[in-house]
Enzyme design. Structure first.
Site, mmCIF file in Angstrom:
data_model
loop_
_atom_site.group_PDB
_atom_site.id
_atom_site.type_symbol
_atom_site.label_atom_id
_atom_site.label_comp_id
_atom_site.label_asym_id
_atom_site.label_seq_id
_atom_site.Cartn_x
_atom_site.Cartn_y
_atom_site.Cartn_z
ATOM 1 C CE LYS A 192 47.009 21.690 92.961
ATOM 2 N NZ LYS A 192 47.864 23.064 93.447
ATOM 3 C CD GLU A 268 60.005 13.536 89.274
ATOM 4 O OE1 GLU A 268 60.638 13.912 90.093
ATOM 5 O OE2 GLU A 268 59.820 14.584 88.286
ATOM 6 C CB CYS A 302 63.234 16.381 91.645
ATOM 7 S SG CYS A 302 62.583 16.289 89.999
ATOM 8 C CD GLU A 399 63.887 17.271 96.398
ATOM 9 O OE1 GLU A 399 64.361 17.096 95.479
ATOM 10 O OE2 GLU A 399 63.010 16.878 97.139
#
Length: 501
Positions: A192, A268, A302, A399
């Site tokens: 996906k 992750e 990230c 973040e």
């Protein structure tokens, strides 16, 4: 034709035509059962590129059924590893043969630099497939020396049907990182891709079929996370989930996997990585590296080293060098080879980053440079640097996933270790020093999955990659990631005439 118009025409040659917009299930491109479609947007302009089939639970069921049939009865898990290796090497060759088109798809769909995708992302994806192809015929169990009169050995078998849910910031590299080891292990799968960047995944599916990967082994269902992604995570016939994305969504994936068939997951997730600069470094060189550590891929990475800790003795000089270098940083069309930073991936992310910049200003940080949108259309943001940032400020804790850096001053090794670890994340860290004792001490003290000493973004196919704490668990890349797609089966039998008969 003027020189400028000539360059414009040259850029246009790299913009690909869209060939694949349907789901890829059981070796064919098909419409979604509902007939629904969603728009994928060009972040350079905010305009629609194409309408893509919107898969949901029914489509996921079809894809999983195809993958299950291919795993339970198809040839892929039963092929000798050497045969899987040949097919995967062909797949990698096809990726390289279509490098311009794939790079163009990631540029137009995700705002990635065309030159960077062509030089890095797409060749990197091909090499990742080759890396794991080389492991496909080297999957072996062990013969065991048992403590009783038994003969024992282990088998390493593919785990089954895998669900891969991949993010939008590195669509090609993440595709290869997930699919490569799973294919090498003999698994079948449903992928996906992110709804923001579905185009290259569909093209990879086309190339996989051309390479000879059997029908049903690799399926791609495009759609939204809350429907298609959720259906994969909770599906009773999916044996493992590998997810890269936000911590919030990762938690949902884990809950769905546990609530269904207790399938294992590899997550992750987010990061807020410290980039630590000690006062014995070449300030000019490390200032450049720090800038790259935050602004690379427009900050949509990230492991961005966006918390920059600078030792007090060089703090002022470091800021001067940063300002010098950011003035040469070019934000513009990702098809322009002179561009360093393209647009953010979509309007939602663009507005999210701008809101964090406002938080920084309101909470008392000093805006050293940047902080504003650029251009009249598209999702471009100036490179942004804050100083006077406190550890408890929003921009230092959360973040941002954009071109925003926080620069903070520190005095001692002990202080910076404590501050670097004062985060819920633990994905990566950079340690910049010429002192070997400091490098060893800090590297062993930072709670993160990847530590880069005097370098940054030093990824490699041999280097396992993943996080501590709320940055997730499990590893991509390296042979550890191949192990994640294998089950260990133990077999024991009595030795002839032993009492165990």
């Amino acid at each position: 034709m003027t020189e400028q118009n000539g360059k414009h025409e040259e850029y246009l040659l790299n913009i690909p035509k869209i060939k694949f917009t349907q789901l890829f299930i059981n070796g064919d491109f098909v419409d979604s059962i509902s007939g629904k479609k969603f728009e994928t947007i060009d972040p350079r302009t905010g305009e629609v590129i194409a309408k893509i089939a919107e898969g949901d639970k029914q489509d996921v069921d079809l894809a999983v059924n195809a993958a299950r049939e291919a795993f339970d009865h198809g040839p892929w898990p039963r092929l000798p590893g050497s045969e899987r290796r040949k097919i995967l090497l062909k797949f990698a060759d096809l990726i390289e043969e279509n490098i311009n088109e794939l790079a163009g798809l990631d540029a137009i769909d995700g705002g990635k630099l065309f030159s960077m995708a062509k030089m890095g992302d797409i060749p990197g994806a091909a090499e990742t497939i080759r890396y794991f192809a080389g492991a496909a015929d080297k999957i072996h169990g062990s013969t065991l020396k048992m403590s009783r009169e038994l003969h024992g050995y282990t088998l390493r078998e593919p785990i089954g049907v895998v669900g891969h849910i991949i993010p939008w910031n590195f669509p090609s590299q993440m595709f290869a990182m997930k699919v490569g080891p799973a294919l090498a292990a003999g698994c079948t799968m449903v992928v996906k891709p992110a709804e923001q960047t579905p185009l290259s995944a569909l093209y990879y599916a086309h190339l996989a079929k051309l390479a000879g990967i059997p029908d049903g082994v690799l399926n791609v269902v495009t759609g939204y996370g809350h429907s298609a992604g959720a259906a994969i995570s909770s599906h009773m016939d999916v044996d493992k989930i590998s997810f890269t994305g936000s911590t919030e969504v990762g938690r949902l994936v884990m809950q769905a996997a546990a609530a269904s068939n207790l399938k294992p997951v590899c997550l992750e997730l987010g990061g807020k990585s410290p980039f630590i600069v000690f006062d014995d470094v070449d300030v000019d060189k490390i200032a450049h590296l720090a800038l790259i550590g935050t602004l690379f891929n427009k900050g949509e990475i990230c492991v961005a080293g966006s918390r920059v800790f600078v030792q007090e003795g060089i703090y002022d000089e470091f800021l001067v060098k940063l300002l010098e270098k950011v003035k040469t940083w070019v934000v513009g069309d990702p098809f322009d080879p002179n561009t360093h930073q393209g647009p953010q991936v979509d309007k939602k992310q663009y507005e999210r980053i701008l809101s964090y910049i406002e938080h920084g200003k309101k909470e008392g940080a000093t805006l050293l440079t940047g902080g504003k949108p650029l251009g009249g259309k598209g999702y471009y943001i100036e490179p942004t640097i804050f100083t006077d940032v406190e550890d408890d400020m929003t921009i230092a804790k959360e973040e941002i996933f954009g071109p925003v850096m926080s620069v903070m001053k520190f005095k001692t090794v002990e202080e910076v270790i404590k501050r670097a670890n004062a985060t819920k994340y633990g994905l990566a860290a950079g340690v910049m020093t010429n002192n070997l004792n400091i490098a060893n001490t800090v590297s062993r003290s930072i709670r993160a999955g990847v530590i880069w000493v005097n370098c940054y973004f030093a990824f490699d196919r041999d280097l396992p990659y993943g996080g501590y704490k709320m940055s997730g668990f499990g590893r991509d890349m390296g042979m550890e990631s191949l192990d994640a797609y294998l089950q260990v089966k133990s077999v024991a039998m009595p030795i002839h005439d032993s009492p165990w008969l």
